[in-house]
Design a protein around this motif. Structure first.
Motif, PDB file in Angstrom:
ATOM      1  N   ILE A 271       0.831  -1.204   0.000  1.00 16.35           N
ATOM      2  CA  ILE A 271       0.000   0.000   0.000  1.00 16.35           C
ATOM      3  C   ILE A 271       0.865   1.253   0.000  1.00 16.35           C
ATOM      4  O   ILE A 271       0.575   2.233  -0.701  1.00 16.35           O
ATOM      5  N   SER A 272       1.948   1.236   0.768  1.00 18.35           N
ATOM      6  CA  SER A 272       2.819   2.417   0.824  1.00 18.35           C
ATOM      7  C   SER A 272       3.479   2.684  -0.529  1.00 18.35           C
ATOM      8  O   SER A 272       3.621   3.843  -0.949  1.00 18.35           O
ATOM      9  N   GLN A 273       3.882   1.603  -1.199  1.00 16.64           N
ATOM     10  CA  GLN A 273       4.489   1.775  -2.522  1.00 16.64           C
ATOM     11  C   GLN A 273       3.472   2.314  -3.521  1.00 16.64           C
ATOM     12  O   GLN A 273       3.769   3.218  -4.308  1.00 16.64           O
ATOM     13  N   ALA A 274       2.255   1.769  -3.486  1.00 13.47           N
ATOM     14  CA  ALA A 274       1.207   2.242  -4.393  1.00 13.47           C
ATOM     15  C   ALA A 274       0.850   3.695  -4.098  1.00 13.47           C
ATOM     16  O   ALA A 274       0.586   4.486  -5.014  1.00 13.47           O
ATOM     17  N   GLU A 275       0.860   4.071  -2.820  1.00  9.85           N
ATOM     18  CA  GLU A 275       0.553   5.449  -2.443  1.00  9.85           C
ATOM     19  C   GLU A 275       1.622   6.407  -2.974  1.00  9.85           C
ATOM     20  O   GLU A 275       1.311   7.488  -3.487  1.00  9.85           O
ATOM     21  N   GLU A 276       2.882   6.003  -2.867  1.00  7.61           N
ATOM     22  CA  GLU A 276       3.972   6.848  -3.375  1.00  7.61           C
ATOM     23  C   GLU A 276       3.880   7.013  -4.891  1.00  7.61           C
ATOM     24  O   GLU A 276       4.031   8.119  -5.422  1.00  7.61           O
ATOM     25  N   MET A 277       3.616   5.909  -5.591  1.00 10.74           N
ATOM     26  CA  MET A 277       3.512   5.975  -7.050  1.00 10.74           C
ATOM     27  C   MET A 277       2.282   6.769  -7.483  1.00 10.74           C
ATOM     28  O   MET A 277       2.305   7.461  -8.505  1.00 10.74           O
ATOM     29  N   ALA A 278       1.199   6.684  -6.705  1.00  6.63           N
ATOM     30  CA  ALA A 278       0.000   7.476  -7.015  1.00  6.63           C
ATOM     31  C   ALA A 278       0.288   8.963  -6.856  1.00  6.63           C
ATOM     32  O   ALA A 278      -0.198   9.793  -7.640  1.00  6.63           O
ATOM     33  N   ALA A 279       1.077   9.314  -5.837  1.00 11.06           N
ATOM     34  CA  ALA A 279       1.459  10.717  -5.651  1.00 11.06           C
ATOM     35  C   ALA A 279       2.305  11.206  -6.822  1.00 11.06           C
ATOM     36  O   ALA A 279       2.152  12.343  -7.287  1.00 11.06           O
TER      37      ALA A 279
END
Length: 513
Positions: A271-279
């Motif tokens: 989730i943290s990786q997906a959140e960073e890439m979404a940002a």
């Protein structure tokens, strides 16, 4: 005892055996001698440095003082080497003759400043929402030693630089390229130097992803800062979709929102990786650096030829309304049409000094500047007093082709039947139609016979056809870079060009006006 045969020995032909032993000996000597030492290019017998400098100026189309160019290609190490050689030869400072040239340090500083300022100006224009931090990162990439030295070597400066080593180091290549830019500014003007930067340095962005050049360390923090500066709420992450949560192949898709407004989304194994890439995706959308956008937009930097889309005024208009204009193909006709044209010089009393210039496919009627439109024309250097087409003696006419989009009736014109733009409903035209339409203009001007018909590319075809269709009305024909009929290769290329336009999502079958 070896028995001699007619063509050699029992071990094979004498010639082949001797050649094998000779090659083996050469190879052994080569290995023992080691690699061949590097040599200066000037050590070659046929080396002519002045000729190489002249060739360099012509290759780039720049008018430069040869001494300034010599200075631009002289590294400080070359002068230090000469000074050292003079000292070793026993010459004192008073005995040494002053050198007629200096090194390129000052020119390199000037050129680097020109390049940096122009690149930043271009990036701010192309990406107005990109923060200064991103502009600086891309600029530093373009003027970095690795990038500039690579460009310099590809442009052929590697063999022109005078330095203390046979193969110039990257720092020397970088200095030489920037010094060349400084020399262009010194010999011509700043706009020519900026044009060189646009052609050879800015184009290094092609194929590059700006988001990879600018490494954002904290994308969510930067996104929060950008939204706050824009007066919007802080970003909020939401899990959109997840699969394989209990397996080693888990995938999460996270979206980023601001006050329920979607900003971006991306996938990740956590989730943290997906959140960073979404940002990061949200930042790309906000800054206009998404993957679908080209790094250098169309018509971003104008070359020496003027941008045709700026030419919207300064021409005269000829209206044809008396009779239907029958076209060659499909039994179609135009009940009325208009032609945009411009003139230079004066028509004499006998009206026999007129020259008609047929344009290329995409050119406007603005071949030469005049009072109504002072911008340089596309044949600015050929038309005018005491020039190739001398307006002191000739009355010059240039017309935008029928079907063009610079004042003449074409697909962008309004169809009187539908009161909408023609689009692809505009009838198909032939080169013959183009020529015939312009001869209606000549009839309107009272010109019975042209002194000459001139054209290049498509205009050259029109020029040839004008002589065939109206042999009694055309005194001379001059055609440049043209032919009587296109080769199959040219037809194939035109087909590809049309297909590229027609596959654009905004094409809409030609009704995109």
């Amino acid at each position: 005892m070896v028995r001699l045969l007619r063509y050699g020995t029992v071990f094979g032909p004498l010639k082949e055996r001797w050649r094998y032993l000779y090659k083996e000996d050469l190879y052994r000597r080569r290995i023992e001698a080691g690699p061949e030492p590097e040599r200066f290019r000037s050590a070659l017998i046929n080396w002519n440095y002045d000729a190489e400098l002249h060739a360099c100026t012509h290759r780039f189309g720049e008018k430069m003082n040869i001494e300034v160019l010599r200075c631009a290609m002289t590294d400080v190490s070359f002068l230090n080497q000469i000074t050292k050689q003079r000292t070793e030869a026993g010459l004192t400072a008073t005995d040494q003759i002053a050198l007629s040239f200096t090194h390129n340090s000052e020119l390199a500083k000037k050129g680097e400043q020109i390049a940096e300022e122009f690149i930043q100006k271009a990036l701010r224009y192309w990406y107005p929402k990109l923060p200064q931090e991103g502009v600086d990162a891309v600029t530093q990439f373009l003027i970095s030693e690795s990038t500039v030295s690579f460009i310099s070597s590809k442009l052929g400066f590697k063999t022109l630089i005078r330095c203390d080593v046979p193969t110039p180091r990257p720092t020397m290549l970088k200095s030489a390229l920037f010094a060349f830019i400084g020399a262009i500014e010194e010999n011509n003007n700043r706009s020519r130097a900026e044009l060189f930067v646009a052609d050879f340095i800015l184009t290094h962005l092609v194929g590059k992803d700006i988001n990879e050049i600018w490494q954002i360390k904290n994308p969510m923090g930067l996104l929060t800062k950008v939204l706050e500066e824009d007066g919007r709420q802080a970003p909020e992450s939401r899990l959109i979709w997840a699969t394989g949560v209990s397996s080693v192949l888990s995938t999460y898709i996270v979206g980023v929102y601001s006050n329920k407004e979607f900003l971006g989304k991306s996938a990740g194994t956590t989730i943290s990786q997906a959140e960073e890439m979404a940002a990061r995706d949200a930042l790309r959308r906000l800054f206009g650096t998404d993957e679908q956008r080209a790094p250098i937009p169309k018509h971003s930097v104008e070359g020496p030829e003027p941008a045709y889309h700026h030419i919207v005024s300064g021409y005269q208009v000829f209206q044809h309304q008396n009779e239907p204009f029958r076209l060659k193909y499909n039994h179609k006709s135009l009940n009325e049409f208009q032609l945009a044209y411009e003139t230079w010089g004066k028509l004499n009393a006998k009206k026999n000094n007129a020259i008609l210039i047929f344009t290329g496919l995409s050119a406007s009627s603005h071949a030469k500047s005049h009072e109504l439109n002072p911008k340089p024309g596309w044949w600015e250097q050929f038309i005018g007093p005491n020039l190739a087409i001398d307006t002191n003696h000739f009355f010059v006419i240039c017309c935008n082709h029928l079907g063009g989009c610079y004042g003449s009736t074409g697909p962008s014109s309004i169809d009187p039947k539908t009161n909408k733009a023609y689009g692809t409903s505009f009838p198909m035209l032939s080169v013959e139609d183009t020529v015939r339409a312009q001869f209606f203009l000549l009839k309107y001007l009272g010109i019975e016979k042209l002194h000459a018909s001139i054209g290049s590319s498509l205009g050259g075809m029109c020029s040839i056809l004008s002589g065939l269709l109206y042999p009694k009305n055309v005194g001379r024909v001059a055609t440049i870079s043209s032919c009587i009929a296109p080769y199959p290769t040219a037809i194939a290329l035109r087909y590809l060009q049309r297909k590229m336009i027609m596959t654009d999502p905004n094409w809409h079958n030609g009704h995109y006006y």
